[in-house]
Design a protein around this motif. Structure first.
Motif, short mmCIF file in Angstrom:
data_model
loop_
_atom_site.label_atom_id
_atom_site.label_comp_id
_atom_site.label_asym_id
_atom_site.label_seq_id
_atom_site.Cartn_x
_atom_site.Cartn_y
_atom_site.Cartn_z
N LYS B 117 -5.61 -7.70 5.10
CA LYS B 117 -5.52 -6.26 4.82
C LYS B 117 -6.22 -5.93 3.50
N ILE B 118 -6.07 -6.83 2.52
CA ILE B 118 -6.74 -6.61 1.22
C ILE B 118 -8.26 -6.70 1.41
N PHE B 119 -8.69 -7.71 2.17
CA PHE B 119 -10.14 -7.87 2.41
C PHE B 119 -10.69 -6.68 3.18
N SER B 120 -9.89 -6.18 4.12
CA SER B 120 -10.31 -5.03 4.91
C SER B 120 -10.56 -3.83 4.00
N LEU B 121 -9.67 -3.66 3.04
CA LEU B 121 -9.82 -2.56 2.08
C LEU B 121 -11.06 -2.80 1.20
N MET B 122 -11.23 -4.06 0.76
CA MET B 122 -12.38 -4.39 -0.10
C MET B 122 -13.70 -4.23 0.64
N SER B 123 -13.65 -4.43 1.96
CA SER B 123 -14.88 -4.32 2.76
C SER B 123 -15.44 -2.91 2.76
N THR B 124 -14.62 -1.93 2.40
CA THR B 124 -15.12 -0.55 2.40
C THR B 124 -16.11 -0.31 1.26
N PHE B 125 -16.03 -1.14 0.20
CA PHE B 125 -16.98 -0.92 -0.90
C PHE B 125 -17.82 -2.16 -1.25
N GLY B 210 -7.07 2.13 5.69
CA GLY B 210 -5.69 2.13 6.22
C GLY B 210 -5.05 3.49 6.10
N ARG B 211 -4.14 3.76 7.02
CA ARG B 211 -3.48 5.07 7.01
C ARG B 211 -2.42 5.14 5.92
N PRO B 212 -2.28 6.31 5.27
CA PRO B 212 -1.20 6.42 4.28
C PRO B 212 0.16 6.30 4.97
N SER B 213 1.12 5.76 4.24
CA SER B 213 2.44 5.56 4.82
C SER B 213 3.46 6.34 3.99
N ARG B 214 4.60 6.66 4.60
CA ARG B 214 5.61 7.40 3.83
C ARG B 214 6.24 6.49 2.76
N HIS B 215 5.97 5.20 2.85
CA HIS B 215 6.51 4.27 1.85
C HIS B 215 5.59 4.15 0.64
N ASP B 216 4.45 4.86 0.66
CA ASP B 216 3.49 4.78 -0.45
C ASP B 216 4.06 5.30 -1.77
N TRP B 217 5.10 6.11 -1.66
CA TRP B 217 5.67 6.69 -2.89
C TRP B 217 6.14 5.60 -3.85
N LEU B 218 6.60 4.47 -3.33
CA LEU B 218 7.17 3.44 -4.20
C LEU B 218 6.10 2.79 -5.09
N PRO B 219 5.02 2.22 -4.51
CA PRO B 219 4.01 1.64 -5.41
C PRO B 219 3.34 2.67 -6.31
#
Lengths: 228, 234
Positions: B117-125, B210-219
Motif C-alpha cells: 500500500k505504501i509502494f502503491s502510494l509512492m508509485s503516484t509520484f 487510495g480512497r479517504p476513510s472515516r478513520h483518517d481523522w486519527l492519524p
C-alpha cells in the motif's frame, strides 16, 4: 561508512534539502542513462541486488559499529546508473523500517550511491591489471575512503548549526575540535571496517566470477567480458 | 536491523482504527510529525508529542511497547551526536526527542500499513523503474532473509563460526553472501520469465493514492496535534 544514522530534525534544513536536490539530480541523470535499456529484464535484477544489500546490512561488526553494505558489489553488478537507483531503493527501505531518518534520505543516497558509482568505475579501470578479488578489494577500500571523507565533510558543515541550541559563540571552538575527533574516530575504526568489507566484496566477486561469470559482463557493461 | 517479517505481520493482520485509515493520511501524519521535529527548538513539546503518539498507538491497538522500543533505535546516534557537541541537558533532551518522536510516527505507519500500500502510494509520484524496483526489493527481501537464516544455522551446525577468528568468519560469510546473491539473481530471472509469460509489461506496483476513510481523522488529528504543540509551545 556509507550511511548516516542521523535521525530527522537534527541536520540543518539547508543541508538535507541540498541532499535531496543532489539526489534528485543524480537519480534523474541515472534514469536518463537507463532509458535505452530493457528495464523489464533489469527490474528483477535490481530488486535482487537491492535486497541483498539490505540483508548484508544485517551483518553488523559490533566491536567497531560497522555493517557490511555491498554497495561496491551492487555498482559492479548493476553498473553506475542502476547501482545508484539500487542505493536509493535500499535507503528508502531502510527509512521505511525506521532505520535512519526521512530527511537524510537524500544525503544517505548520495553517500551510498557514490560508492556504487565509484566502485564500478575503479573496478573496471583496473581491468586486466589485477585478479578479480584484488580489483574488487581495491575498489572497495578506495571507495570507502572517499565516502568517509564525504561523510566527514557533511558532518563538518552540519556542525555550523549551533543556532539550533542558542549558543553560537560557545560552540565555535568545540565544533572544530569535535569534527576533528569525529574524523579521527571514523577514519581509524572505519579503516578496519573497510578492510573487512574489501575482503568480503573481493571474495563475493571472485566467487561470482567463478560460478556465474556472466553476471560481471551483463548488458549494462557492453565491451567488458567476465574475467577471472 | 528491525525485524521486517514481524512488522509485515502486524501491518497485514491488525484491525484497529490506525490500520483502517488510508495510507495517504498516515503518510501525511508522518510528514506533520517530521515537520514538528525539524521546527522544534524546545524538548518539552516534542516530549508531550511523543506521549500523545504513545496514547494514540495504545488506543489504536498497535503493539505500542514494540513501537516505542523500535523508536529508541535512532536515539543512540542522536545522543552520540549530542555528546560530540558538548551541550547540556537541554540539548541532549532536544536531540533525543527530535530523534525518537518522528521515528515513533514512522514505526506507527509501517506497523499499520502493508508495504504494497505504501509502494502503491509512492508509485503516484516516483518513476516506474523505482516503484517496480521497490516492490521487487520488498518481495525478494523476505526470501533472502529466510535463506540467510538457513545459511547461518547451517554454518553454525557445521562449525563454520569461530569466535575470534575474523579471517575464517569473513571467508564463510563472503561465500554465503555470494551464494545468496547468485540465488537471488537466479530467482529474479525465473520470476521475470514467469511474469513475462503472464503479460508483464514493465509496470508492477499499482499507482493509487487510495480512497479517504472515516478513520483518517486519527492519524491526521494526531499529526496536527504534535505540530500544534511545537508551534504554540515555544
Amino acid at each position: 561508512m556509507t550511511h548516516m544514522h542521523i535521525p530527522d530534525g537534527i541536520l540543518p534544513v539547508w543541508l538535507w534539502v541540498s541532499g535531496f536536490i543532489l539526489m534528485a539530480f543524480i537519480l534523474g541523470f541515472s534514469l536518463l542513462q537507463l532509458r535505452n535499456i530493457d528495464m523489464k529484464r533489469k527490474i528483477p535484477l535490481l530488486g535482487a541486488v537491492a535486497a541483498a544489500m539490505l540483508v548484508a546490512m544485517n551483518l553488523e561488526i559490533f566491536i567497531i559499529g560497522y555493517h557490511i553494505n555491498l554497495s561496491v558489489a551492487a555498482g559492479i553488478l548493476l553498473g553506475p546508473a542502476l547501482g545508484f537507483v539500487a542505493a536509493f531503493i535500499a535507503n528508502v527501505m531502510l527509512a521505511l523500517m525506521g532505520h535512519g531518518g526521512i530527511t537524510v534520505l537524500g544525503l544517505n543516497t548520495f553517500l551510498l550511491g557514490s560508492e556504487a558509482v565509484l566502485g564500478h568505475t575503479v573496478f573496471f579501470l583496473l581491468k586486466k591489471r589485477l585478479p578479480v578479488f584484488w580489483r574488487a578489494a581495491t575498489a572497495t577500500v578506495l571507495t570507502q575512503f572517499v565516502a568517509t571523507l564525504l561523510l566527514i565533510g557533511i558532518v563538518a558543515v552540519s556542525r555550523v548549526n549551533p543556532a539550533l541550541f542558542g549558543h553560537e559563540e560557545e560552540h565555535a571552538g568545540a565544533i572544530r575540535d569535535s569534527v576533528r575527533m569525529f574524523a579521527a574516530v571514523v577514519l581509524s575504526f572505519g579503516s578496519i571496517g573497510w578492510v573487512i568489507e574489501a575482503a568480503i566484496t573481493g571474495s563475493v566477486m571472485k566467487f561470482i566470477s567463478q560460478v556465474k561469470p556472466d553476471l560481471l559482463g551483463h548488458v549494462l557493461h557492453r565491451g567488458t567480458s567476465a574475467e577471472k | 536491523m528491525i525485524d521486517v517479517a514481524r512488522i509485515d505481520h502486524w501491518a497485514a493482520t491488525g484491525s484497529g482504527p490506525f490500520h483502517r485509515a488510508s495510507a495517504f493520511s498516515k503518510s501525511l501524519f508522518v510528514g506533520l510529525v517530521v515537520t514538528a521535529a525539524v521546527m522544534s527548538k524546545n524538548p518539552y513539546p516534542l516530549a508531550a508529542g511523543y506521549a500523545l503518539l504513545l496514547i494514540a498507538a495504545t488506543a489504536s491497538r498497535l503493539p505500542w511497547s514494540t513501537v516505542a522500543l523500535f523508536s529508541l533505535y535512532p536515539a543512540v546516534f542522536a545522543v552520540l551526536y549530542g555528546l560530540s557537541l558538548r551541550g547540556g541537558a537541554w540539548m541532549y533532551g532536544l536531540l533525543f526527542f527530535k530523534a525518537v518522536t518522528p521515528a515513533f510516527a514512522m514505526v506507527m505507519l509501517i506497523v499499520s500499513t502493508p508495504y504494497p500500500k505504501i509502494f502503491s502510494l509512492m508509485s503516484t509520484f516516483l518513476p516506474e523503474i523505482i516503484a517496480s524496483g521497490l516492490f521487487m526489493t520488498y518481495r525478494t527481501l523476505f526470501i533472502l532473509l529466510d535463506m540467510m537464516n538457513s545459511f547461518a544455522a547451517a554454518i553454525r551446525l557445521r562449525g563454520g563460526f569461530s569466535p575470534g577468528s575474523l579471517a575464517k568468519n569473513s571467508s564463510n560469510i563472503s561465500k554465503g553472501l555470494a551464494m545468496l546473491l547468485i540465488r537471488a539473481v537466479e530467482r529474479a530471472t525465473r520470476l521475470y520469465a514467469v511474469m513475462a509469460v503472464r503479460g508483464y509489461n514493465g509496470s508492477m506496483a499499482e499507482a493509487r493514492i487510495g480512497r479517504p476513510s472515516r478513520h483518517d481523522w486519527l492519524p491526521i488529528g494526531a499529526g496536527t496535534a504534535v505540530l500544534m504543540l511545537v508551534v504554540v509551545w515555544k
